[in-house]
Design an enzyme around this catalytic site. Structure first.
Site, PDB file in Angstrom:
ATOM      1  N   ASP A 250      -7.011   9.774  21.914  1.00 47.31           N
ATOM      2  CA  ASP A 250      -6.862  10.947  22.784  1.00 47.31           C
ATOM      3  C   ASP A 250      -5.474  10.870  23.415  1.00 47.31           C
ATOM      4  O   ASP A 250      -5.274  10.181  24.413  1.00 47.31           O
ATOM      5  CB  ASP A 250      -7.958  10.927  23.856  1.00 47.31           C
ATOM      6  CG  ASP A 250      -7.757  12.008  24.908  1.00 47.31           C
ATOM      7  OD1 ASP A 250      -6.784  12.789  24.800  1.00 47.31           O
ATOM      8  OD2 ASP A 250      -8.575  12.073  25.847  1.00 47.31           O
TER       9      ASP A 250
ATOM     10  N   LYS B 274      -0.112  19.818  28.860  1.00 45.86           N
ATOM     11  CA  LYS B 274       0.783  18.854  29.517  1.00 45.86           C
ATOM     12  C   LYS B 274       2.154  18.870  28.837  1.00 45.86           C
ATOM     13  O   LYS B 274       3.131  19.272  29.438  1.00 45.86           O
ATOM     14  CB  LYS B 274       0.151  17.463  29.490  1.00 45.86           C
ATOM     15  CG  LYS B 274      -1.208  17.461  30.195  1.00 45.86           C
ATOM     16  CD  LYS B 274      -2.059  16.308  29.796  1.00 45.86           C
ATOM     17  CE  LYS B 274      -3.519  16.478  30.115  1.00 45.86           C
ATOM     18  NZ  LYS B 274      -3.856  16.698  31.503  1.00 45.86           N
TER      19      LYS B 274
ATOM     20  N   TRP C 107     -11.039   9.189  31.518  1.00 46.57           N
ATOM     21  CA  TRP C 107     -11.133  10.012  30.311  1.00 46.57           C
ATOM     22  C   TRP C 107     -11.833   9.277  29.187  1.00 46.57           C
ATOM     23  O   TRP C 107     -12.583   9.876  28.417  1.00 46.57           O
ATOM     24  CB  TRP C 107      -9.763  10.564  29.904  1.00 46.57           C
ATOM     25  CG  TRP C 107      -9.313  11.571  30.917  1.00 46.57           C
ATOM     26  CD1 TRP C 107      -8.321  11.434  31.832  1.00 46.57           C
ATOM     27  CD2 TRP C 107      -9.915  12.852  31.182  1.00 46.57           C
ATOM     28  NE1 TRP C 107      -8.257  12.540  32.642  1.00 46.57           N
ATOM     29  CE2 TRP C 107      -9.212  13.426  32.266  1.00 46.57           C
ATOM     30  CE3 TRP C 107     -10.980  13.569  30.616  1.00 46.57           C
ATOM     31  CZ2 TRP C 107      -9.537  14.687  32.787  1.00 46.57           C
ATOM     32  CZ3 TRP C 107     -11.302  14.824  31.137  1.00 46.57           C
ATOM     33  CH2 TRP C 107     -10.588  15.364  32.203  1.00 46.57           C
TER      34      TRP C 107
HETATM   35  N1  PMP Z   1      -8.252  13.551  27.920  1.00 49.17           N
HETATM   36  C1  PMP Z   1      -7.225  13.306  28.754  1.00 49.17           C
HETATM   37  C2  PMP Z   1      -6.461  12.034  28.603  1.00 49.17           C
HETATM   38  C3  PMP Z   1      -6.882  14.251  29.725  1.00 49.17           C
HETATM   39  O1  PMP Z   1      -5.878  14.004  30.560  1.00 49.17           O
HETATM   40  C4  PMP Z   1      -7.630  15.442  29.831  1.00 49.17           C
HETATM   41  C5  PMP Z   1      -7.297  16.522  30.839  1.00 49.17           C
HETATM   42  N2  PMP Z   1      -6.623  16.184  31.941  1.00 49.17           N
HETATM   43  C6  PMP Z   1      -8.707  15.633  28.957  1.00 49.17           C
HETATM   44  C7  PMP Z   1      -8.971  14.681  28.003  1.00 49.17           C
HETATM   45  C8  PMP Z   1      -9.544  16.881  29.016  1.00 49.17           C
HETATM   46  O2  PMP Z   1      -8.804  17.924  28.539  1.00 49.17           O
HETATM   47  P1  PMP Z   1      -9.294  19.437  28.556  1.00 49.17           P
HETATM   48  O3  PMP Z   1      -9.359  19.853  29.974  1.00 49.17           O
HETATM   49  O4  PMP Z   1      -8.235  20.120  27.759  1.00 49.17           O
HETATM   50  O5  PMP Z   1     -10.617  19.492  27.894  1.00 49.17           O
END
Ligand code: PMP
Length: 359
Positions: A171, A195, A101
């Site tokens: 994040d 989550k 991420w």
């Molecule tokens: N950052 C993290 C730490 C995540 O776990 C996720 C999704 N699993 C995201 C960003 C992306 O999120 P989204 O699908 O809501 O754009």
């Protein structure tokens, strides 16, 4: 029958929340309609929006000089919104790379400003965080960005990086509300909802007020923090049902005793699973012990050819969505707030039994 759902997100939701949503689906608060069918501008819905903001502020003790925004586009939209709002095209920004991420956030930020990756955990196979005193931040970046919990790698910082007067951006998609958090250490926090907050569709942004109103020219209005704040996060039609459900989840968190109580519960859940993994010679978690995630626990089997069988039998036992992320394989158990300790105990019992038969 309800299963124990270990999905990484969208993820399991608290049963009482789902029951309440079911009970009021057709006739919400006596208005003869579902909450999905009323205007986001109605008094009734605005009350929902305000209550969820107030609950979030209370649960995380958000200081008064921070705005709480409910945005769309998921955490991914924030990968763009952060540089667009906090940096100019000439600005240097600093990112810590601790896994999948982080990498996505970095790739997106590179489209908008000069990114310097000040720590990269490639050498550890992204199984560790950079040591606290190894960080070489220049102190002159427009902001520093990191991912406190890597949802895929299962790596969670056991400290908050010290960025001095440089705004620290985090994040927190996979750890928000899972334990107490000192919001004042951050300039900006964002977290996709799917989550620990509610269903997919919302992204919570908590941003210090002095960082609002600086979006560069050309920023899409839906990503502009000032425009969003001015409109109470209702610049356009928000995902109303998701917002309502988030409000119910936040109420549920308060009823559980807040993030302190959930933090204790989450610690115990994580300990229970890691202990079972560490005590066995059949299961393995590759992450350095001091930074193992409480929320996402990846593990592998000593005999990967048994992965399919493990998943099939787990499924049959009511333990679902244990497959690791497609990029890494193996298994992953996500233990968000709504996963009860009994779910983790059932998983551990299943793992022991599977090992006994196949180890
Ligand atoms: N950052 C993290 C730490 C995540 O776990 C996720 C999704 N699993 C995201 C960003 C992306 O999120 P989204 O699908 O809501 O754009």
């Amino acid at each position: 029958m309800r299963v124990f759902n270990f999905a990484a997100g969208p993820a399991t939701l608290p049963l009482p929340v789902l029951e309440q949503a079911r009970d009021e689906l057709l006739d919400w608060r006596g208005c003869g309609m579902s909450v999905m069918e009323i205007s986001h501008r109605s008094k009734a819905f605005i009350a929902v929006a305000q209550e969820s903001e107030a609950l979030l502020r209370e649960l995380l003790a958000v200081p008064a000089h921070y705005k709480v925004l409910f945005m769309q586009g998921g955490a991914t939209a924030q990968f763009s919104a952060v540089p667009l709002n906090l940096a100019t095209p000439e600005s240097s920004v600093e990112y810590l790379n601790t896994g999948s991420w982080s990498k996505k956030a970095i790739a997106e930020a590179r489209r908008f400003c000069k990114v310097s990756v000040v720590a990269d955990q490639a050498a550890s196979g992204y199984n560790d965080v950079p040591p606290r005193d190894s960080l070489r931040l220049t102190g002159s970046a427009a902001y520093v960005h990191y991912t406190p919990n890597e949802t895929i790698g299962g790596v969670e910082f056991d400290y908050i990086p010290e960025s001095g007067s440089v705004p620290l951006v985090a994040d927190l998609s996979s750890t928000i509300l899972s334990r107490p958090l000192d919001v004042s250490r951050f300039a900006l926090i964002y977290a996709g909802a799917q989550k620990n907050i509610g269903p997919a569709g919302l992204c919570v942004v908590i941003v210090r007020e002095d960082l609002i109103g600086r979006a560069r020219a050309g920023t899409p209005v839906t990503l502009d923090y000032q425009a969003m704040a001015d409109e109470g996060s209702m610049l356009n039609t928000p995902p109303t049902f998701g917002w309502y459900l988030a409000g119910l989840v936040l109420r549920w968190i308060r009823a559980q005793g807040g993030v302190e109580a959930l933090g204790e519960r989450n610690r115990l859940k994580a300990q229970t699973l890691y202990r079972a993994i560490d005590e066995s010679r059949f299961y393995r978690n590759p992450v350095a012990k001091h930074c193992r995630s409480w929320m996402n626990v990846p593990f592998t089997l000593a005999r990967p050819e048994l992965d399919r069988q493990f998943l099939t039998e787990a499924n049959a036992a009511g333990l679902t969505n244990l497959e690791g992320h497609r990029s890494v394989g193996g298994m992953r158990a996500s233990l968000y707030n709504a996963m009860p300790l009994e779910g983790v105990q059932a998983l551990v019992a299943f793992m022991k039994e599977f090992e006994r038969r196949n180890g």
